[in-house]
Design an enzyme around this catalytic site. Structure first.
Site, PDB file in Angstrom:
ATOM      1  N   ASP A  48       0.646  -1.227  -0.050  1.00  0.00           N
ATOM      2  CA  ASP A  48       0.101   0.014  -0.084  1.00  0.00           C
ATOM      3  C   ASP A  48       0.960   1.302   0.060  1.00  0.00           C
ATOM      4  O   ASP A  48       1.636   1.395   0.903  1.00  0.00           O
ATOM      5  CB  ASP A  48      -0.954   0.194   1.421  1.00  0.00           C
ATOM      6  N   TYR A  53       3.130   9.954  -0.616  1.00  0.00           N
ATOM      7  CA  TYR A  53       4.047   9.309   0.028  1.00  0.00           C
ATOM      8  C   TYR A  53       5.474   9.639  -0.544  1.00  0.00           C
ATOM      9  O   TYR A  53       6.590   9.468   0.091  1.00  0.00           O
ATOM     10  CB  TYR A  53       3.854   7.763   0.123  1.00  0.00           C
ATOM     11  N   LYS A  78      -2.880   5.821  -4.501  1.00  0.00           N
ATOM     12  CA  LYS A  78      -4.113   6.709  -3.963  1.00  0.00           C
ATOM     13  C   LYS A  78      -3.697   8.115  -4.720  1.00  0.00           C
ATOM     14  O   LYS A  78      -2.501   8.598  -5.062  1.00  0.00           O
ATOM     15  CB  LYS A  78      -4.125   6.838  -2.584  1.00  0.00           C
ATOM     16  N   HIS A 111      -7.860   9.458  -2.025  1.00  0.00           N
ATOM     17  CA  HIS A 111      -6.851   9.278  -0.565  1.00  0.00           C
ATOM     18  C   HIS A 111      -7.837  10.051   0.398  1.00  0.00           C
ATOM     19  O   HIS A 111      -7.799   9.579   1.508  1.00  0.00           O
ATOM     20  CB  HIS A 111      -5.710  10.082  -1.011  1.00  0.00           C
TER      21      HIS A 111
END
Ligand code: NDP
Length: 276
Positions: A48, A53, A78, A111
């Site tokens: 994930d 990120y 996402k 998200h």
């Protein structure tokens, strides 16, 4: 089935997702490749990540270096808040795929709903389009509250396969889990260990002592027995392995009832109604 076999959850479109996967939030890109390689080595098959990120490239490197076939992997990413909207989501998706070095993802999530920006219906139309193109095997959302989900259900024939939400013993989300069950949406727990914060709770450590498991294994087992999909994060190889070693014991009904009393509506992250 080998000893490490991870059960799957069948999503509302028939796609199967491993019930236990590996999260990489806050792992710097240059450390992500080693962490994901460690996870794949240990037996994880579901990873994930998210555009925000900043480590999709690191995930992609680990996937490229792995001898595992694409069909045996389950990759989630996402679309970030700033990229919501129809065209911008399609562009963001292309950028994520390029960084991951993939030609499809298994699960693509919105998200956050960011309700004040009011773009999630347009964003969802982009996910519908990507689904029709076969570039995402399942479309889902993250951090959606019942009202956001209801609005999506009222506007689209595509029911989200997953809602990935903050969920752990201190934030048990019973209302959302009931909504998901009613509408065929799978519940995926982020920060399943409350970022480590729940692991010193005395009720959890007492069960850990009795079962000979670690506090993290007890908490992950609680999620699995509730039917949640979980994606614990660790950069520590021994913890990465331990977090997967949760299929050889069971919590009793009494253990489950004890953990049910730990709900405090305590978030470690932002509230979805106000994050915009
Ligand atoms: P987790 O609840 O998974 O906790 C991670 C923390 O717990 C780390 O500090 C880790 O330390 C520690 N830890 C992990 N395993 C153990 C263990 N066995 N014993 C003791 N400590 C342990 O938090 P996350 O916030 O990372 O959530 C997991 C994943 O969920 C994220 O990585 C991300 O993929 C996703 N997520 C999604 C969000 C969303 O908005 N959709 C928001 C936040 C997370 P260490 O790494 O040092 O070993």
């Amino acid at each position: 089935m080998n000893d490490n076999a991870i059960p799957t959850v069948t999503l509302n479109n028939g796609v199967e997702i491993p019930q236990l996967g590996f999260g990489v939030f806050q792992v710097p890109d240059d450390e992500t490749t080693a962490a994901v390689a460690s996870a794949l080595d240990a037996g994880y098959r579901s990873i994930d990540t998210a555009a925000i990120y900043g480590n999709e490239t690191g995930v992609g490197r680990a996937l490229a270096d792995s001898a595992l076939s694409r069909a045996h992997l389950f990759i989630t990413t996402k679309v970030w808040n700033a990229d919501q909207g129809y065209d911008s989501t399609l562009r963001a998706f292309d950028a994520s795929l390029a960084k991951l070095g993939l030609d499809y993802v298994d699960l693509y999530l919105i998200h956050w709903p960011t309700p004040a920006r009011d773009l999630y219906l347009d964003t969802w139309r982009a996910l519908e389009h990507l689904t029709e193109q076969g570039r995402i095997r399942a479309a889902g959302v993250s951090n959606f509250q019942p009202a956001h989900l209801q609005r999506l259900l009222d506007s689209s024939g595509l029911v989200p396969a997953v809602n990935q939400i903050e969920l752990h013993p201190a934030l048990q989300q019973s209302e959302l889990r009931a909504f998901h069950a009613e509408h065929g949406i799978a519940t995926e727990a982020w920060s399943p260990l409350a970022k480590g914060g729940i692991l010193t709770d005395s009720a959890i450590t007492a069960i850990a002592d009795r079962t000979g498991k670690s506090a993290a294994q007890v908490v992950l087992r609680w999620h699995l027995q509730l039917g949640n999909i979980v994606i614990p994060k660790s950069v520590t190889p021994s913890r990465i392995r331990d977090n997967l070693n949760v299929f050889d014991f069971q919590l009793t009904d009494e253990d489950m009832a004890t953990i049910a009393t730990l709900d405090q509506d305590l978030r470690t992250g932002p509230h979805p109604d106000t994050l915009n």
